[in-house]
Design a protein around this motif. Structure first.
Motif, short mmCIF file in Angstrom:
data_model
loop_
_atom_site.label_atom_id
_atom_site.label_comp_id
_atom_site.label_asym_id
_atom_site.label_seq_id
_atom_site.Cartn_x
_atom_site.Cartn_y
_atom_site.Cartn_z
N HIS A 1 -21.70 137.98 76.22
CA HIS A 1 -21.90 136.99 75.17
C HIS A 1 -21.57 135.63 75.79
N PRO A 2 -22.47 134.64 75.73
CA PRO A 2 -22.24 133.40 76.48
C PRO A 2 -20.95 132.68 76.11
N GLU A 3 -20.62 132.59 74.82
CA GLU A 3 -19.41 131.87 74.43
C GLU A 3 -18.15 132.64 74.82
N ARG A 4 -18.18 133.95 74.69
CA ARG A 4 -16.99 134.73 75.06
C ARG A 4 -16.79 134.73 76.57
N HIS B 1 -17.63 132.24 78.51
CA HIS B 1 -17.11 130.90 78.78
C HIS B 1 -15.61 130.84 78.51
N ASP B 2 -15.19 131.47 77.44
CA ASP B 2 -13.76 131.49 77.10
C ASP B 2 -12.96 132.35 78.09
N SER C 1 -28.11 135.30 76.25
CA SER C 1 -29.02 134.24 75.82
C SER C 1 -30.01 133.82 76.90
N TYR D 1 -27.81 132.59 70.27
CA TYR D 1 -26.40 132.35 70.57
C TYR D 1 -26.22 130.95 71.16
N PRO D 2 -25.20 130.19 70.73
CA PRO D 2 -24.86 128.95 71.43
C PRO D 2 -24.53 129.27 72.89
N ASP D 3 -25.08 128.49 73.80
CA ASP D 3 -24.99 128.83 75.22
C ASP D 3 -24.38 127.69 76.03
N PRO D 4 -23.09 127.78 76.42
CA PRO D 4 -22.47 126.73 77.24
C PRO D 4 -23.07 126.64 78.64
N ASN E 1 -15.93 124.55 82.33
CA ASN E 1 -14.50 124.49 82.02
C ASN E 1 -13.86 123.35 82.81
#
Length: 409
Positions: free
Chosen positions: A255-258, A260-261, A281, A375-378, A400
């Protein structure tokens, strides 16, 4: 024409090695980027009685272009001279030998590549035994050391020194470690990040010793395939001196946001991360991740074989075909997560847990591609290269608080 490349942060030791290799018929080229912030690159050429220092102005503000436009024609010219039987190039401390080798193989000078005229016999990286481990474990940036390869160079010292070591066919150790623990830990790290490279003592190195030391299966300047094996040679997988190799693999997307986190786990207590990831994504491209010394770079590694615009099987290496066949999934094809992580303080179980938690759940997996695309994609926006040139490195995206590689050679 045989060509030997010398890299490494140990600049004085590298110059000393180049001097030792200067024999009859050997042309020695030395690049100096210490005045790059003033817009100047210096190049020294020694050939027989000739000892010439040339000052180069930055080509449209780009160090990579400046060195490329000078070095490549120079090598072709030297290769044609009957008095020259071998070329040694000492790269400036901040230069990435893999990038230089890529340009030697792929950038045309006239109607041909430089490697039509020269053959890379080895890439040698020189290490300072007293300071290398601290550099590889530290968080300093090149700017902190006043070692920037370009005015906007944001790489960490660890990113540079580890990439130089990983790409080397032979490692040359200068000086001695300050104590037995540093020597043992340095050996443990080198055995895991460059297991195929023999280690020589600078005081005993000469041309013959170097030629004999180059392994039969050495890369000899062949750039890494981002879809190839991540574990070159046979690195020890058991912990030693607190150094551990963790391999992470999975056959479902992040998952792109997870992701990234979760990336912070690759920056704390981790020496080195290298590998390719599949983000939900962006199902048709592989992303390349590298981290070292608190610096993190995300790169575009090109399409998967199973992507609509992926390369044909016959157009990729046998190694890539083999790896893809071994992990081929009836739905996902060759898409997969593959990371190699070298730690020195982190708990490997925590890293594994964080990365596993970033993968899609069964429910998210069942939602399918159309929902994943929303999905929002950083990772969706990419850094542009600083110069308008037909030949550029893969785009990089800084994530980051870390830094990514730029166009520095």
């Amino acid at each position: 024409m045989p060509l030997l490349l010398i890299s490494g942060l140990a600049g004085e030791a590298g110059r000393y090695l180049a001097d030792k290799l200067r024999e009859t018929g050997t042309a020695v080229v030395d690049y100096d980027l210490r005045r790059v912030t003033e817009g100047v690159v210096r190049r020294r050429l020694r050939q027989g009685p000739l000892d010439a220092l040339t000052t180069l102005e930055l080509a449209h503000g780009c160090v990579s272009c400046t060195v490329r436009e000078d070095l490549l024609p120079l090598l072709r010219n030297l290769a044609r001279q009957p008095a020259v039987r071998r070329i040694v190039v000492r790269l400036d401390e901040v230069m990435d030998p893999e990038r230089v080798c890529w340009e030697l193989r792929h950038v045309l000078v006239g109607d041909r590549a430089v490697t039509d005229d020269v053959e890379i016999e080895a890439v040698v990286t020189v290490l300072d035994a007293a300071t290398w481990l601290a550099d590889a474990l530290g968080d300093d940036t090149l700017a902190d050391r006043d070692l920037r390869g370009a005015p906007d160079d944001e790489r960490t010292v660890a990113q540079l020194t580890l990439s130089q070591v990983e790409f080397a066919d032979v490692l040359v150790l200068a000086g001695s470690a300050p104590d037995a623990w540093t020597a043992a830990k340095t050996g443990a790290v080198l055995a895991r990040v460059a297991p195929s490279a023999p280690i020589l003592d600078l005081s005993h190195v000469d041309s013959k010793a170097l030629r004999v030391a180059v392994p039969p299966d050495a890369r000899r300047g062949e750039p890494a395939d981002p879809h190839g094996t991540l574990l070159h040679g046979q690195p020890p997988l058991d912990p030693d001196c607190g150094i551990t190799v963790l391999t992470f693999a999975a056959q479902r997307p992040f998952h792109p946001e997870r992701l990234h986190d979760a990336i912070d786990v690759l920056l704390d207590g981790v020496m080195r991360t290298r590998g390719r990831v599949w983000v939900a994504s962006q199902p048709d491209v592989a992303l390349w991740i590298e981290s070292a010394g608190g610096g993190l770079g995300i790169g575009h590694a090109g399409p998967w074989l199973d992507s609509p615009d992926g390369p044909a099987w016959e157009d990729v290496s046998a190694e890539r075909r083999t790896l893809a066949s071994l992990r081929w999934h009836p739905v996902w094809g060759d898409r997969a997560q593959e990371l190699v992580i070298v730690t020195h303080q982190a708990e490997t179980a925590e890293i594994e847990q964080a990365l596993q938690g970033a993968l899609l759940t069964d429910a998210e997996l069942a939602d399918g591609h159309q929902k994943w695309a929303l999905y929002p994609d950083p990772f969706g926006e990419w850094h542009e290269e600083p110069c308008d040139d037909d030949v550029t490195a893969p785009a990089r995206h800084d994530v980051n608080t870390g830094t990514g590689k730029d166009d520095t050679p």
